[in-house]
Motif scaffolding. Structure first.
Motif, PDB file in Angstrom:
ATOM      1  N   ALA A  73       0.848  -1.192   0.000  1.00 45.79           N
ATOM      2  CA  ALA A  73       0.000   0.000   0.000  1.00 45.79           C
ATOM      3  C   ALA A  73       0.886   1.246   0.000  1.00 45.79           C
ATOM      4  N   ILE A  74       0.424   2.290  -0.697  1.00 49.76           N
ATOM      5  CA  ILE A  74       1.193   3.542  -0.811  1.00 49.76           C
ATOM      6  C   ILE A  74       0.274   4.721  -0.480  1.00 49.76           C
ATOM      7  N   LEU A  75       0.689   5.535   0.473  1.00 53.16           N
ATOM      8  CA  LEU A  75      -0.032   6.756   0.837  1.00 53.16           C
ATOM      9  C   LEU A  75       0.762   7.947   0.309  1.00 53.16           C
ATOM     10  N   SER A  76       0.108   8.807  -0.474  1.00 51.15           N
ATOM     11  CA  SER A  76       0.791   9.938  -1.111  1.00 51.15           C
ATOM     12  C   SER A  76       0.111  11.255  -0.758  1.00 51.15           C
ATOM     13  N   PHE A  77       0.924  12.263  -0.488  1.00 56.34           N
ATOM     14  CA  PHE A  77       0.450  13.637  -0.299  1.00 56.34           C
ATOM     15  C   PHE A  77       1.229  14.541  -1.246  1.00 56.34           C
ATOM     16  N   GLY A  78       0.526  15.516  -1.845  1.00 59.98           N
ATOM     17  CA  GLY A  78       1.199  16.375  -2.807  1.00 59.98           C
ATOM     18  C   GLY A  78       0.824  17.838  -2.662  1.00 59.98           C
ATOM     19  N   LEU A  79       1.772  18.701  -3.058  1.00 60.90           N
ATOM     20  CA  LEU A  79       1.561  20.144  -3.104  1.00 60.90           C
ATOM     21  C   LEU A  79       2.044  20.635  -4.459  1.00 60.90           C
ATOM     22  N   GLY A  80       1.230  21.447  -5.112  1.00 65.44           N
ATOM     23  CA  GLY A  80       1.605  22.028  -6.393  1.00 65.44           C
ATOM     24  C   GLY A  80       1.364  23.525  -6.404  1.00 65.44           C
ATOM     25  N   TYR A  81       2.112  24.212  -7.233  1.00 65.20           N
ATOM     26  CA  TYR A  81       1.894  25.657  -7.404  1.00 65.20           C
ATOM     27  C   TYR A  81       2.237  26.006  -8.844  1.00 65.20           C
ATOM     28  N   SER A  82       1.363  26.766  -9.496  1.00 64.36           N
ATOM     29  CA  SER A  82       1.550  27.124 -10.895  1.00 64.36           C
ATOM     30  C   SER A  82       1.422  28.621 -11.113  1.00 64.36           C
ATOM     31  N   THR A  83       2.308  29.153 -11.971  1.00 67.13           N
ATOM     32  CA  THR A  83       2.207  30.525 -12.463  1.00 67.13           C
ATOM     33  C   THR A  83       2.249  30.456 -13.984  1.00 67.13           C
ATOM     34  N   ASP A  84       2.270  31.605 -14.620  1.00 66.85           N
ATOM     35  CA  ASP A  84       2.356  31.625 -16.081  1.00 66.85           C
ATOM     36  C   ASP A  84       3.668  31.047 -16.585  1.00 66.85           C
ATOM     37  N   SER A  85       4.724  31.109 -15.760  1.00 66.12           N
ATOM     38  CA  SER A  85       6.046  30.681 -16.205  1.00 66.12           C
ATOM     39  C   SER A  85       6.519  29.371 -15.582  1.00 66.12           C
ATOM     40  N   PHE A  86       5.974  29.005 -14.409  1.00 70.89           N
ATOM     41  CA  PHE A  86       6.492  27.843 -13.708  1.00 70.89           C
ATOM     42  C   PHE A  86       5.366  26.941 -13.212  1.00 70.89           C
ATOM     43  N   ASP A  87       5.676  25.644 -13.133  1.00 71.11           N
ATOM     44  CA  ASP A  87       4.860  24.669 -12.413  1.00 71.11           C
ATOM     45  C   ASP A  87       5.779  23.964 -11.426  1.00 71.11           C
ATOM     46  N   PHE A  88       5.402  23.988 -10.148  1.00 68.83           N
ATOM     47  CA  PHE A  88       6.198  23.346  -9.107  1.00 68.83           C
ATOM     48  C   PHE A  88       5.390  22.219  -8.487  1.00 68.83           C
ATOM     49  N   ALA A  89       6.061  21.123  -8.146  1.00 71.00           N
ATOM     50  CA  ALA A  89       5.378  19.981  -7.532  1.00 71.00           C
ATOM     51  C   ALA A  89       6.294  19.320  -6.519  1.00 71.00           C
ATOM     52  N   ILE A  90       5.708  18.894  -5.401  1.00 69.02           N
ATOM     53  CA  ILE A  90       6.435  18.106  -4.423  1.00 69.02           C
ATOM     54  C   ILE A  90       5.487  17.067  -3.835  1.00 69.02           C
ATOM     55  N   ASP A  91       5.953  15.826  -3.735  1.00 77.93           N
ATOM     56  CA  ASP A  91       5.162  14.715  -3.201  1.00 77.93           C
ATOM     57  C   ASP A  91       5.914  14.036  -2.067  1.00 77.93           C
ATOM     58  N   TYR A  92       5.151  13.568  -1.095  1.00 80.53           N
ATOM     59  CA  TYR A  92       5.686  12.685  -0.058  1.00 80.53           C
ATOM     60  C   TYR A  92       4.893  11.388  -0.083  1.00 80.53           C
ATOM     61  N   ARG A  93       5.600  10.260  -0.046  1.00 84.69           N
ATOM     62  CA  ARG A  93       4.931   8.963  -0.034  1.00 84.69           C
ATOM     63  C   ARG A  93       5.467   8.089   1.091  1.00 84.69           C
ATOM     64  N   GLN A  94       4.579   7.268   1.630  1.00 85.00           N
ATOM     65  CA  GLN A  94       4.984   6.216   2.557  1.00 85.00           C
ATOM     66  C   GLN A  94       4.570   4.882   1.960  1.00 85.00           C
ATOM     67  N   VAL A  95       5.518   3.961   1.891  1.00 83.36           N
ATOM     68  CA  VAL A  95       5.291   2.632   1.317  1.00 83.36           C
ATOM     69  C   VAL A  95       5.296   1.607   2.449  1.00 83.36           C
ATOM     70  N   ASP A  96       4.209   0.856   2.557  1.00 80.98           N
ATOM     71  CA  ASP A  96       4.000  -0.044   3.695  1.00 80.98           C
ATOM     72  C   ASP A  96       4.469  -1.461   3.378  1.00 80.98           C
ATOM     73  N   TYR A  97       5.782  -1.671   3.385  1.00 83.00           N
ATOM     74  CA  TYR A  97       6.327  -3.014   3.183  1.00 83.00           C
ATOM     75  C   TYR A  97       6.089  -3.923   4.390  1.00 83.00           C
ATOM     76  N   GLU A  98       6.041  -3.327   5.579  1.00 80.87           N
ATOM     77  CA  GLU A  98       6.027  -4.132   6.798  1.00 80.87           C
ATOM     78  C   GLU A  98       4.731  -4.912   7.002  1.00 80.87           C
ATOM     79  N   ASN A  99       3.695  -4.570   6.258  1.00 76.65           N
ATOM     80  CA  ASN A  99       2.426  -5.293   6.341  1.00 76.65           C
ATOM     81  C   ASN A  99       2.047  -5.917   5.001  1.00 76.65           C
ATOM     82  N   THR A 100       3.065  -6.214   4.184  1.00 79.36           N
ATOM     83  CA  THR A 100       2.835  -6.757   2.848  1.00 79.36           C
ATOM     84  C   THR A 100       3.365  -8.178   2.772  1.00 79.36           C
TER      85      THR A 100
END
Length: 462
Positions: free
Chosen positions: A296-323
């Motif tokens: 299972a993968i839980l993802s959170f993201g933040l984005g910001y866009s202007t006329d010249s730029f698109d910015f993105a950042i994501d954080y994910r947690q991957v649950d190997y311990e219960n797989t």
């Protein structure tokens, strides 16, 4: 249709690419060039379908993407043992001392692997509903480490005077010399998703994406099987399994350019791999079954866009311990491996797109991943060494017209040091030494990866 399905499976079955544990960091040229960040910044349909189905609501046309890449990896497998473990002093003639240790490195010789991605979205600005379909290779690992040729003994079991203990890798010695010999693995996971997004308001959407998965796995030797006292571990055929799961997402697109997103991909539950095994002498070995789910993968993201730029950042947690397949660790009572024993990992993806050049957006991305492998369990992950800590990407797009866009990306990743632990032997396992760590030994692996990918995005006329 049947022949098309066979072609898709064949194409994706050759895809081997892992960045974070055995998880692909991104999908397609655009998403890869943004470091895999897309949970709150849907720059293209492939990234949106992979990381947040709710975000496909931003597309109001029928769009198709196809990407194909060439992936190069260079894993290295190393090991060290005390010389006295295999032969005594004077073994190579009167007065000859035993080397204090035997150590060597084996380089992978797998070669180039293709990496495809296929996606399509149907949207209409007059409708609150958007639909999507995708076929992505979302996971894979594979190594090919040849058997060591610089051996201390010749074919007649006599000391080899040309043997160099400082350039001889004992982990790749033949099984009759307590090594693994030729080590090879081949794992892939093809995921097909059907997505639906619904705009609750002009700025807020929800999405769901049921998924069906096909995976295949081949191991040589197969440590999931119990070894024979005389013939060692067998080699497996290529076994396959079918899995099911889903992904859920929410997406907020503010009028001021700030975007927020979150998604949860459930564990993908698979049927068993049913391996048919063969010993190295060609005789049949007992079959074995093994289940390996996708975490299972839980993802959170933040984005910001202007006329010249698109910015993105994501954080994910991957649950190997219960797989299943990853949570178990250690040996069975019959000396087979129970599972990888991987820890949960954290992934940080970030990217920026510059749109100041007409028709030619430029992208830079970075991906960080923690290591799922404990040092004391490194030995169990020899077939799955593709763990990359830092990855860097540079990409571009070129808009030929309103319908066709060409995208490209170059990727470079590195493990940033060796994952290393002691060799393990089930015969030495005890209450005080649960994994059978062999004193004075080391086994480790590290790697770099490079990839070039091109993709075409086609927007159908309305």
């Amino acid at each position: 249709m049947k022949n098309l399905l066979k072609f898709v499976v064949l194409l994706f079955s050759t895809a081997l690419f892992a960045q974070a544990g055995h998880i692909m960091q991104g999908v397609g040229s655009v998403n890869m060039s943004m470091g895999g960040a897309a949970t709150a910044q849907p720059l293209d349909i492939s990234g949106a379908l992979q990381w947040n189905p709710a975000s496909i609501s931003t597309f109001d046309s029928k769009i198709m993407n196809f990407d194909i890449g060439a992936f190069f990896s260079s894993p290295e497998l190393s090991s060290t043992i005390p010389a006295g473990m295999m032969w005594p002093e004077n073994a190579f003639g009167p007065g000859s001392p035993a080397s204090p240790q035997v150590s060597g490195i084996t380089k992978d010789d797998r070669g180039v692997s293709p990496m495809p991605a296929l996606a399509m979205v149907w949207g209409n600005e007059d409708s609150k509903h958007t639909f999507g379909a995708s076929a992505f290779g979302i996971s894979g690992f594979g190594v090919t480490f040849p058997q060591e040729t610089s051996l201390p003994m010749d074919v007649n079991n006599n000391p080899n005077p040309n043997w160099n203990p400082n350039d001889s890798n004992p982990i790749n010695y033949p099984q009759n010399m307590n090594g693994f010999g030729h080590v090879e693995s081949d794992y892939m996971l093809l995921q097909v998703g059907l997505a639906w997004a619904y705009e609750i308001t002009d700025n807020f959407s929800i999405g769901i994406q049921p998924t069906i998965n096909y995976s295949s796995l081949e191991l040589a030797p197969n440590p999931l099987s119990s070894p024979s006292m005389t013939l060692g571990y067998p080699v497996s055929d290529k076994a396959s399994a079918i899995g099911y799961g889903a992904q859920f997402g929410v997406f907020y697109n503010s009028p001021g350019g700030i975007k927020l997103g979150a998604s949860y991909k459930t564990a993908q539950k698979f049927s068993e791999f049913e391996f048919s095994n063969t010993y190295l002498d060609g005789s049949a070995a007992p079959d074995v079954a093994f289940t390996m789910d996708y975490p299972a993968i839980l993802s959170f993201g933040l984005g910001y866009s202007t006329d010249s730029f698109d910015f993105a950042i994501d954080y994910r947690q991957v649950d190997y311990e219960n797989t299943e397949g990853f949570e178990a660790k250690g040996w069975t009572q019959t000396a087979s491996v129970q599972g990888f024993g991987w820890k949960n990992i954290n992934i940080l993806s970030a990217g920026i797109q510059y749109k100041g050049i007409e028709k030619l957006p430029l992208r830079v991305g970075y991906t960080y991943s923690s290591n799922p492998i404990d040092k004391e369990l490194a030995f169990f992950s020899l077939p799955a060494t593709a763990v990359i800590k830092n990855a860097f990407q540079f990409g571009f797009g070129y808009h030929f017209n309103d319908q066709i866009t060409l995208n490209g990306v170059y990727h470079h990743g590195a493990s940033d040091g060796k994952t290393e632990g002691q060799m393990l032997n089930p015969m030495m396992a005890s209450q005080t030494n649960p994994y059978g760590a062999v004193p004075g030994t080391k086994v480790g692996y590290e790697m770099t990866t490079d990839m070039i990918m091109l993709g075409v995005s086609y927007t159908f006329s309305k």
